[in-house]
Design a protein around this motif. Structure first.
Motif, mmCIF file in Angstrom:
data_model
loop_
_atom_site.group_PDB
_atom_site.id
_atom_site.type_symbol
_atom_site.label_atom_id
_atom_site.label_comp_id
_atom_site.label_asym_id
_atom_site.label_seq_id
_atom_site.Cartn_x
_atom_site.Cartn_y
_atom_site.Cartn_z
ATOM 1 N N ARG A 51 -7.294 5.872 6.106
ATOM 2 C CA ARG A 51 -7.063 5.011 4.835
ATOM 3 C C ARG A 51 -6.083 4.309 4.603
ATOM 4 O O ARG A 51 -6.933 3.177 4.393
ATOM 5 N N VAL A 52 -5.349 3.533 5.580
ATOM 6 C CA VAL A 52 -4.794 1.918 5.716
ATOM 7 C C VAL A 52 -4.821 1.528 5.582
ATOM 8 O O VAL A 52 -5.740 -0.535 5.274
ATOM 9 N N LYS A 53 -5.340 1.596 6.715
ATOM 10 C CA LYS A 53 -6.903 0.295 7.879
ATOM 11 C C LYS A 53 -8.013 0.189 6.909
ATOM 12 O O LYS A 53 -8.374 -1.166 6.552
ATOM 13 N N ALA A 54 -8.343 0.892 6.096
ATOM 14 C CA ALA A 54 -9.755 1.139 5.451
ATOM 15 C C ALA A 54 -9.448 0.264 4.770
ATOM 16 O O ALA A 54 -10.568 -1.151 3.439
ATOM 17 N N LEU A 55 -8.652 -0.103 3.821
ATOM 18 C CA LEU A 55 -7.439 0.142 2.509
ATOM 19 C C LEU A 55 -8.039 -2.137 2.721
ATOM 20 O O LEU A 55 -8.802 -2.511 2.897
ATOM 21 N N ALA A 56 -7.530 -2.139 4.513
ATOM 22 C CA ALA A 56 -7.367 -3.278 4.400
ATOM 23 C C ALA A 56 -8.285 -3.934 4.835
ATOM 24 O O ALA A 56 -8.945 -5.350 4.330
ATOM 25 N N GLU A 57 -9.028 -2.936 5.631
ATOM 26 C CA GLU A 57 -11.319 -3.766 6.010
ATOM 27 C C GLU A 57 -11.824 -4.271 5.216
ATOM 28 O O GLU A 57 -12.134 -5.018 4.649
ATOM 29 N N GLY A 58 -11.305 -2.909 3.942
ATOM 30 C CA GLY A 58 -12.511 -3.406 2.547
ATOM 31 C C GLY A 58 -11.842 -4.739 1.501
ATOM 32 O O GLY A 58 -12.851 -5.003 1.452
ATOM 33 N N THR A 61 -15.843 10.143 1.110
ATOM 34 C CA THR A 61 -14.489 11.236 1.727
ATOM 35 C C THR A 61 -12.953 10.082 1.276
ATOM 36 O O THR A 61 -13.255 9.144 0.660
ATOM 37 N N LYS A 62 -12.786 10.054 1.766
ATOM 38 C CA LYS A 62 -10.859 9.369 1.145
ATOM 39 C C LYS A 62 -11.137 8.244 1.440
ATOM 40 O O LYS A 62 -10.335 7.420 1.208
ATOM 41 N N THR A 63 -11.202 8.285 2.494
ATOM 42 C CA THR A 63 -10.946 6.491 3.412
ATOM 43 C C THR A 63 -12.399 5.867 2.908
ATOM 44 O O THR A 63 -12.298 4.884 2.738
ATOM 45 N N GLU A 64 -13.089 6.600 2.590
ATOM 46 C CA GLU A 64 -14.979 5.610 2.190
ATOM 47 C C GLU A 64 -13.662 5.381 0.486
ATOM 48 O O GLU A 64 -14.412 4.367 0.286
ATOM 49 N N ILE A 65 -13.094 6.269 -0.236
ATOM 50 C CA ILE A 65 -12.864 5.269 -2.084
ATOM 51 C C ILE A 65 -11.551 4.949 -0.945
ATOM 52 O O ILE A 65 -11.656 3.597 -1.619
ATOM 53 N N ALA A 66 -10.989 4.524 -0.186
ATOM 54 C CA ALA A 66 -9.691 3.455 0.060
ATOM 55 C C ALA A 66 -10.342 1.857 0.006
ATOM 56 O O ALA A 66 -9.537 1.022 0.256
ATOM 57 N N THR A 67 -11.822 2.046 1.092
ATOM 58 C CA THR A 67 -12.275 1.109 1.150
ATOM 59 C C THR A 67 -12.760 0.591 -0.174
ATOM 60 O O THR A 67 -12.496 -1.018 -0.423
ATOM 61 N N GLU A 68 -13.223 1.077 -1.275
ATOM 62 C CA GLU A 68 -13.050 0.535 -2.424
ATOM 63 C C GLU A 68 -12.291 0.674 -3.063
ATOM 64 O O GLU A 68 -12.485 -0.945 -3.186
ATOM 65 N N VAL A 101 0.428 -1.250 0.205
ATOM 66 C CA VAL A 101 -0.283 0.143 -0.510
ATOM 67 C C VAL A 101 0.909 0.923 -0.145
ATOM 68 O O VAL A 101 1.290 1.361 0.598
ATOM 69 N N PHE A 102 0.671 2.189 -0.797
ATOM 70 C CA PHE A 102 1.264 3.375 -1.027
ATOM 71 C C PHE A 102 0.288 4.456 -0.951
ATOM 72 O O PHE A 102 -0.793 4.603 -1.306
ATOM 73 N N ARG A 103 0.106 5.409 0.073
ATOM 74 C CA ARG A 103 -0.457 6.965 0.592
ATOM 75 C C ARG A 103 -0.260 7.855 0.376
ATOM 76 O O ARG A 103 1.058 8.191 1.070
ATOM 77 N N SER A 104 -0.316 8.549 -0.567
ATOM 78 C CA SER A 104 0.152 10.004 -1.311
ATOM 79 C C SER A 104 -1.099 10.465 0.215
ATOM 80 O O SER A 104 -2.057 10.162 0.083
ATOM 81 N N ASN A 105 -1.196 12.461 -0.381
ATOM 82 C CA ASN A 105 -2.046 13.273 0.081
ATOM 83 C C ASN A 105 -3.107 13.066 -0.124
ATOM 84 O O ASN A 105 -4.833 13.451 0.364
ATOM 85 N N SER A 106 -3.181 12.330 -1.919
ATOM 86 C CA SER A 106 -4.275 12.392 -2.734
ATOM 87 C C SER A 106 -5.012 11.469 -3.293
ATOM 88 O O SER A 106 -6.120 10.827 -3.281
ATOM 89 N N ALA A 107 -4.219 10.421 -3.187
ATOM 90 C CA ALA A 107 -4.916 9.096 -3.496
ATOM 91 C C ALA A 107 -3.676 7.688 -3.052
ATOM 92 O O ALA A 107 -3.036 8.223 -1.293
ATOM 93 N N ILE A 108 -4.552 6.834 -3.358
ATOM 94 C CA ILE A 108 -3.976 5.586 -2.406
ATOM 95 C C ILE A 108 -3.818 4.480 -3.805
ATOM 96 O O ILE A 108 -4.804 4.209 -4.977
ATOM 97 N N TYR A 109 -3.002 3.505 -3.410
ATOM 98 C CA TYR A 109 -2.254 2.968 -4.359
ATOM 99 C C TYR A 109 -2.043 1.349 -4.308
ATOM 100 O O TYR A 109 -1.134 1.462 -2.654
#
Length: 118
Positions: A103-110, A67-74, A31-39
């Protein structure tokens, strides 16, 4: 002298990478997290190849609201779906020096919600 924020993150990242490596049976979810996006990338370290990748900058997320957190979940759910299509069920999670929070946690949980095991 105290470490700067970026030096501290690099030190943590190197420490994580010492013990976390991806194989063909259990690739690494990086996982890579920038200010505007998550990869997110699924990587086979033995072959040195990226098996698949998803980011919040992809076309399918271009008109995403929330939010960015909701998008990270998706993004996490999309990674899990692509992994299932590729026949990958288990991964090793690599948070990339980021705290397991937000956001990192949201991505993992998604990804876990969509059926990916790590």
């Amino acid at each position: 002298m105290a470490l700067s924020k970026s030096e501290r993150k690099q030190r943590i990242r190197r420490r994580i990478r010492k013990v976390s490596s991806g194989t063909a049976e259990r690739p690494r979810l990086s996982v890579f997290r920038s200010n505007s996006a998550i990869y997110a990338q699924v990587i086979d370290d033995n072959e040195g190849k990226t098996l698949l990748s998803v980011s919040s900058r992809d076309k399918q997320f271009a008109d995403a609201k929330g939010t960015k957190t909701e998008i990270a979940t998706e993004v996490g759910k999309t990674v899990a779906e692509k992994c299932k299509e590729a026949g990958i069920e288990k991964v090793a999670f690599d948070r990339g020096g980021n705290l397991y929070h937000g956001r990192v946690k949201a991505l993992a949980e998604g990804a876990r919600e969509a059926g990916l095991n790590f």
